[in-house]
Design an enzyme around this catalytic site. Structure first.
Site, PDB file in Angstrom:
ATOM      1  N   TRP A   1       0.813  -1.214   0.000  1.00  0.00           N
ATOM      2  CA  TRP A   1       0.000   0.000   0.000  1.00  0.00           C
ATOM      3  C   TRP A   1       0.854   1.277   0.000  1.00  0.00           C
ATOM      4  CZ3 TRP A   1       1.689   2.684   4.096  1.00  0.00           C
ATOM      5  CH2 TRP A   1       2.259   1.949   5.145  1.00  0.00           C
ATOM      6  N   ASN A   2       2.151   1.178   0.308  1.00  0.00           N
ATOM      7  CA  ASN A   2       2.888   2.440   0.524  1.00  0.00           C
ATOM      8  C   ASN A   2       3.209   3.179  -0.776  1.00  0.00           C
ATOM      9  OD1 ASN A   2       4.840   0.545  -0.105  1.00  0.00           O
ATOM     10  ND2 ASN A   2       6.317   1.267   1.404  1.00  0.00           N
TER      11      ASN A   2
ATOM     12  N   GLY B   1       6.597  -6.286  -0.230  1.00  0.00           N
ATOM     13  CA  GLY B   1       5.858  -6.181   1.019  1.00  0.00           C
ATOM     14  C   GLY B   1       6.733  -6.625   2.172  1.00  0.00           C
TER      15      GLY B   1
ATOM     16  N   GLU C   1      10.803  -8.156  -2.915  1.00  0.00           N
ATOM     17  CA  GLU C   1      11.288  -6.857  -2.424  1.00  0.00           C
ATOM     18  C   GLU C   1      10.683  -6.697  -1.042  1.00  0.00           C
ATOM     19  OE1 GLU C   1      13.308  -4.816  -3.964  1.00  0.00           O
ATOM     20  OE2 GLU C   1      13.317  -5.584  -6.007  1.00  0.00           O
TER      21      GLU C   1
ATOM     22  N   GLU D   1      11.961  -2.113  11.298  1.00  0.00           N
ATOM     23  CA  GLU D   1      11.575  -0.844  10.670  1.00  0.00           C
ATOM     24  C   GLU D   1      10.386  -0.238  11.426  1.00  0.00           C
ATOM     25  OE1 GLU D   1      10.898  -1.816   6.485  1.00  0.00           O
ATOM     26  OE2 GLU D   1       9.288  -3.177   7.001  1.00  0.00           O
TER      27      GLU D   1
HETATM   28  P1  NAD Z   1       2.369  -6.767   3.572  1.00  0.00           P
HETATM   29  O1  NAD Z   1       3.389  -7.845   3.441  1.00  0.00           O
HETATM   30  O2  NAD Z   1       1.449  -6.811   4.721  1.00  0.00           O
HETATM   31  O3  NAD Z   1       1.425  -6.751   2.293  1.00  0.00           O
HETATM   32  C1  NAD Z   1       1.955  -6.707   0.989  1.00  0.00           C
HETATM   33  C2  NAD Z   1       0.970  -7.363   0.050  1.00  0.00           C
HETATM   34  O4  NAD Z   1       0.822  -8.733   0.413  1.00  0.00           O
HETATM   35  C3  NAD Z   1      -0.438  -6.764   0.089  1.00  0.00           C
HETATM   36  O5  NAD Z   1      -0.970  -6.799  -1.210  1.00  0.00           O
HETATM   37  C4  NAD Z   1      -1.192  -7.718   0.983  1.00  0.00           C
HETATM   38  O6  NAD Z   1      -2.579  -7.729   0.745  1.00  0.00           O
HETATM   39  C5  NAD Z   1      -0.557  -9.034   0.549  1.00  0.00           C
HETATM   40  N1  NAD Z   1      -0.707 -10.127   1.501  1.00  0.00           N
HETATM   41  C6  NAD Z   1      -0.790 -10.072   2.846  1.00  0.00           C
HETATM   42  N2  NAD Z   1      -0.948 -11.313   3.354  1.00  0.00           N
HETATM   43  C7  NAD Z   1      -0.935 -12.165   2.293  1.00  0.00           C
HETATM   44  C8  NAD Z   1      -1.049 -13.581   2.162  1.00  0.00           C
HETATM   45  N3  NAD Z   1      -1.208 -14.372   3.216  1.00  0.00           N
HETATM   46  N4  NAD Z   1      -0.981 -14.107   0.915  1.00  0.00           N
HETATM   47  C9  NAD Z   1      -0.837 -13.317  -0.164  1.00  0.00           C
HETATM   48  N5  NAD Z   1      -0.731 -11.967  -0.097  1.00  0.00           N
HETATM   49  C10 NAD Z   1      -0.786 -11.409   1.118  1.00  0.00           C
HETATM   50  O7  NAD Z   1       3.177  -5.419   3.463  1.00  0.00           O
HETATM   51  P2  NAD Z   1       2.603  -3.945   3.499  1.00  0.00           P
HETATM   52  O8  NAD Z   1       2.254  -3.634   4.906  1.00  0.00           O
HETATM   53  O9  NAD Z   1       1.549  -3.758   2.447  1.00  0.00           O
HETATM   54  O10 NAD Z   1       3.864  -3.118   3.018  1.00  0.00           O
HETATM   55  C11 NAD Z   1       4.842  -2.694   3.891  1.00  0.00           C
HETATM   56  C12 NAD Z   1       6.041  -3.599   3.810  1.00  0.00           C
HETATM   57  O11 NAD Z   1       6.511  -3.643   2.458  1.00  0.00           O
HETATM   58  C13 NAD Z   1       7.211  -3.076   4.619  1.00  0.00           C
HETATM   59  O12 NAD Z   1       7.841  -4.151   5.265  1.00  0.00           O
HETATM   60  C14 NAD Z   1       8.132  -2.486   3.567  1.00  0.00           C
HETATM   61  O13 NAD Z   1       9.482  -2.423   3.962  1.00  0.00           O
HETATM   62  C15 NAD Z   1       7.914  -3.399   2.426  1.00  0.00           C
HETATM   63  N6  NAD Z   1       8.252  -2.761   1.168  1.00  0.00           N
HETATM   64  C16 NAD Z   1       9.359  -3.185   0.499  1.00  0.00           C
HETATM   65  C17 NAD Z   1       9.721  -2.566  -0.682  1.00  0.00           C
HETATM   66  C18 NAD Z   1      10.918  -3.032  -1.440  1.00  0.00           C
HETATM   67  O14 NAD Z   1      11.039  -2.668  -2.600  1.00  0.00           O
HETATM   68  N7  NAD Z   1      11.816  -3.798  -0.862  1.00  0.00           N
HETATM   69  C19 NAD Z   1       8.972  -1.513  -1.187  1.00  0.00           C
HETATM   70  C20 NAD Z   1       7.835  -1.098  -0.485  1.00  0.00           C
HETATM   71  C21 NAD Z   1       7.489  -1.742   0.701  1.00  0.00           C
END
Ligand code: NAD
EC number: 1.2.1.16
Length: 491
Positions: free
Chosen positions: A165-166, A242, A264, A394
């Site tokens: 979402w970010n 994520g 990522e 983080e």
């Molecule tokens: P998240 O892992 O909670 O969610 C990411 C995605 O995964 C969302 O679409 C969510 O709906 C989905 N998801 C959640 N549970 C799932 C499951 N059981 N099966 C399949 N999909 C599922 O992360 P977030 O809170 O949306 O994002 C923040 C995180 O992302 C932070 O840790 C941040 O550091 C990381 N991030 C990394 C990068 C990178 O390029 N390395 C960039 C942006 C954000």
């Protein structure tokens, strides 16, 4: 009952960009059982739309449609695929203001930052449109004259992107543009908190004629959709941005089919300020790296290590700059820090600040979040150390913890003492140190005298538990290509 906020619609130049249906095989669809999820504006808690809460069945149809489209899509000359991407890119630029308004409304970031993200997201589409024409193979010298050896680069097949979402736009384009350029169809499961930006991209994809099935967006239950994407053998690659926890789960779920993965994941970026740094440059760098998107970025400076000789001056200047930040609704002019995404995000920030203060940190500016509001005052904490929670994971919020160090060796040891390895930053004017530290930091991306390390032309990605693979740059295309060795004998 499906819902779309009429006030938001009325603010758009092109209201048709705001949609509340998923996009599968070129059609705009509801969930089979009619189920919906609410999309909430974090700035005021208002529901701005409901979106289809899809599950495994609808996802399976998206996969089948992608598979059916693959043969035709990969057979198109690269220049023709590039043409679709060029038009998609132009459509994004033509609609920057609307796309940014939709983004601010569902994600909260200041409007100017949202506009910046649309341009940044579009830059990947442009870049990979250009790279589409450059997936060169090689000829390899053979041990005997009666043979030749060539490599061909061929598309991986049906891909699935799961995005956070970010950055509701750029995390999608950074995956979809190289996939489409390489000749792969792709299905996007956007974050359930920010699906409207993804659906607006689908409107534009449809408008520029990207064929049915080549690009689909499935909204809804993360686990059900995720399990279908990982468990279905037709999907050859999962690309995910994520948290590390979900990345690990997707890797486990994908193990049965040995899928290709790009991950990522989270970071814990050190930001090192040496005594010989240019003070103003370092302060400007940390303001960008720490406070963009209210501190909700994976490459956010998370541990600010400051050498003892410059510590007091740096802390004083940083506090001065942080006090200039303006917290508020992302559509209000001059606002630089919007709300955090939800209550869970605020409680993590609160927990980190309270833990640091209980272990001896000093509040140099800011406040402990009150817990009811999503608006968090930008905060600087002095006297932090490595045992505090905010140094180990983080924070994902506008909190800058300062850790004092004395020697270069000590700074490097602290910086590298993390299971994460995404972004790192350091500030120095000394040339030998520039090389030494740049080489010694165990991170996928390192910024020297800059707080910005992401752009279309640069490889973006992490090592250790921050992930696998690279996005952007020429390397980003390889993630969607298989290398085939073609041996020719009997010559
Ligand atoms: P998240 O892992 O909670 O969610 C990411 C995605 O995964 C969302 O679409 C969510 O709906 C989905 N998801 C959640 N549970 C799932 C499951 N059981 N099966 C399949 N999909 C599922 O992360 P977030 O809170 O949306 O994002 C923040 C995180 O992302 C932070 O840790 C941040 O550091 C990381 N991030 C990394 C990068 C990178 O390029 N390395 C960039 C942006 C954000």
């Amino acid at each position: 009952m499906a819902f779309l906020c009429s006030t938001l619609q009325a603010q758009l130049n092109d209201p048709s960009l705001l949609v509340n249906r998923a996009y599968i095989n070129g059609e705009w669809v509801e969930a089979d059982n009619g189920a919906t999820l609410e999309v909430i504006n974090p700035a005021d808690g208002q529901c701005i739309a409901t979106i289809p809460n899809l599950g495994a069945e609808e996802t399976r149809r998206a996969i089948a449609a992608a598979d059916a489209s693959w043969a035709t899509w990969k057979a198109k000359p690269a220049a023709e695929r590039a043409g679709y991407l060029e038009r998609w890119y132009q459509a994004m630029l033509d609609n920057v203001d609307d796309l940014a308004l939709i983004m601010t409304s569902e994600q909260g970031k200041p409007y100017a930052e949202a506009q910046g993200e649309i341009r940044y997201g579009a830059s990947f589409v442009k870049w990979f449109a250009e790279e589409a024409r450059r997936s060169y193979g090689e000829t390899i010298p053979c041990p005997s004259n009666d043979r030749r050896l060539l490599t061909l680069k061929q598309p991986v097949g049906v891909c699935a992107a799961i995005t956070p979402w970010n950055f509701p736009n750029a995390m999608i384009t950074r995956k979809c543009a190289p996939a489409l350029a390489a000749g792969c169809p792709i299905i996007v499961k956007p974050a359930d908190l920010t699906p409207l930006s993804a659906l607006a991209l689908a409107v534009l994809a449809e408008r520029v004629g990207i064929p049915a099935g080549v690009f689909s967006v499935v909204t809804g239950q993360p686990a059900a959709i995720g399990q279908e994407l990982t468990g279905n053998g037709t999907v050859r690659k999962i690309t995910f941005t994520g948290s590390t926890a979900v990345g690990r789960l997707l890797m486990e779920e994908s193990a049965a089919h040995i899928k290709r993965m790009s991950l990522e994941l989270g970071g814990n970026a050190p930001f090192i300020v040496f005594d010989d740094a240019d003070l103003e440059q370092a302060v400007a760098g940390v303001m960008l790296s720490k406070f963009r998107n209210a501190g909700q970025t994976c490459v956010c400076a998370n541990r600010i290590l400051v050498q003892e000789g410059i510590y007091d001056r740096f802390a004083a200047r940083l506090v001065e700059e942080v006090r200039k930040l303006k917290v508020g609704h992302g559509m209000e002019p001059g606002v630089t820090i919007g709300p955090l995404i939800n209550a869970a995000a605020v409680s993590k920030v609160k927990r980190h600040i309270e833990d640091a203060l209980s272990q001896g940190a000093t509040l140099l500016t800011g406040a402990i979040p009150d817990g009811d509001s999503l608006y968090v005052t930008p905060t600087v904490l002095g006297g932090c150390h490595t045992e505090m929670q905010l140094a180990q994971e983080e924070t994902f919020g506008p909190v800058a913890p300062l850790l004092r160090f004395s020697t270069e060796e000590q700074a490097l040891a602290i910086a590298n003492a993390t299971p994460f390895g995404l972004g790192a930053y350091y500030f120095t004017q000394n040339m030998s140190r520039s090389w030494r530290v740049g080489e010694a930091l165990e991170f996928g991306m390192v910024g020297l005298n800059t707080g910005i390390i992401s752009m279309d032309v640069a490889p973006f990605g992490g090592i250790k538990q921050s992930g696998l693979g690279r996005e952007g740059s020429k390397y980003g295309l390889d993630e969607y290509l298989e290398v085939k060795a073609l041996h020719i004998g009997g010559l």
